[in-house]
Motif scaffolding. Sequence first.
Motif, short mmCIF file in Angstrom:
data_model
loop_
_atom_site.label_atom_id
_atom_site.label_comp_id
_atom_site.label_asym_id
_atom_site.label_seq_id
_atom_site.Cartn_x
_atom_site.Cartn_y
_atom_site.Cartn_z
N PHE A 47 20.19 -25.61 2.40
CA PHE A 47 19.31 -25.57 1.88
C PHE A 47 17.57 -25.65 1.46
O PHE A 47 16.88 -25.10 1.06
CB PHE A 47 19.58 -25.43 -0.19
CG PHE A 47 18.68 -24.77 -0.83
CD1 PHE A 47 18.88 -23.59 -0.56
CD2 PHE A 47 17.85 -25.32 -2.21
CE1 PHE A 47 17.96 -22.67 -1.16
CE2 PHE A 47 17.07 -24.49 -2.95
CZ PHE A 47 17.33 -23.00 -3.36
N VAL A 48 17.89 -26.98 2.06
CA VAL A 48 16.22 -27.62 1.72
C VAL A 48 15.75 -27.28 3.28
O VAL A 48 14.16 -27.67 3.24
CB VAL A 48 16.76 -29.48 2.45
CG1 VAL A 48 15.49 -30.01 3.07
CG2 VAL A 48 17.49 -30.11 1.22
N LEU A 49 16.00 -26.71 4.06
CA LEU A 49 15.43 -25.53 5.55
C LEU A 49 14.77 -24.51 4.49
O LEU A 49 13.53 -24.08 5.02
CB LEU A 49 16.50 -25.05 6.42
CG LEU A 49 16.81 -26.57 6.85
CD1 LEU A 49 18.13 -25.68 8.56
CD2 LEU A 49 15.91 -27.48 7.86
N HIS A 50 15.31 -24.14 3.32
CA HIS A 50 14.29 -22.23 3.15
C HIS A 50 13.88 -23.25 1.76
O HIS A 50 12.50 -23.16 1.91
CB HIS A 50 15.85 -22.13 1.91
CG HIS A 50 14.96 -21.52 0.71
ND1 HIS A 50 14.65 -19.87 1.00
CD2 HIS A 50 15.18 -20.81 -0.40
CE1 HIS A 50 14.06 -19.10 0.22
NE2 HIS A 50 14.99 -20.18 -0.58
N VAL A 51 13.44 -24.70 1.03
CA VAL A 51 12.77 -24.87 0.60
C VAL A 51 11.47 -25.23 1.36
O VAL A 51 10.49 -24.88 1.27
CB VAL A 51 13.00 -26.04 -0.16
CG1 VAL A 51 11.69 -27.38 -0.51
CG2 VAL A 51 13.99 -26.17 -1.41
#
Length: 152
Positions: free
Chosen positions: A82-86
């Motif tokens: 999910f950090v990649l999405h952020v």
Amino acid sequence: MAGSPTLSIVDYIVIAATLAVPLGMGVYLAIKGRKRNTKEEYLLGGRKLHVIPVTLSLFVTFMSSTSLIGMPAETFTTGFVFVLHVIAVALSYLIGIVTIVPIMHTLQVTSMYEYFHLRFQSPLLRLLVTVIGMFQKIVFTAVVLLSPAVSI
């Protein structure tokens, strides 16, 4: 439990300050700027705002209950992915600052719908994009209102 929880005087002071500070700022700015009653001044800040406050305003607009409730749940479910999405969202904001905001500021347009109309000279396209945008906002609002209700 020992008893029903009650609010202390400190809690009431914090609640009052939380409500009084924005109210005081609003009243002060309304009195200070009462001579400027144009639509452009009210909606666009007289077109005197810099790129950073405008971009931060757009960012805060999209922060909602879905962000505050959904991000921890999504991070728990998918982990570090999910950090990649952020990171991607942060990069998209930076690209928007550099590309879209200066174009819209130069053309003196107030929305992407107005830009589509200027760019393609098609009232039908503007109407179609407006209807799609309204539908998307209705669905988004439904999710934003439902998320806290479900979590509560």
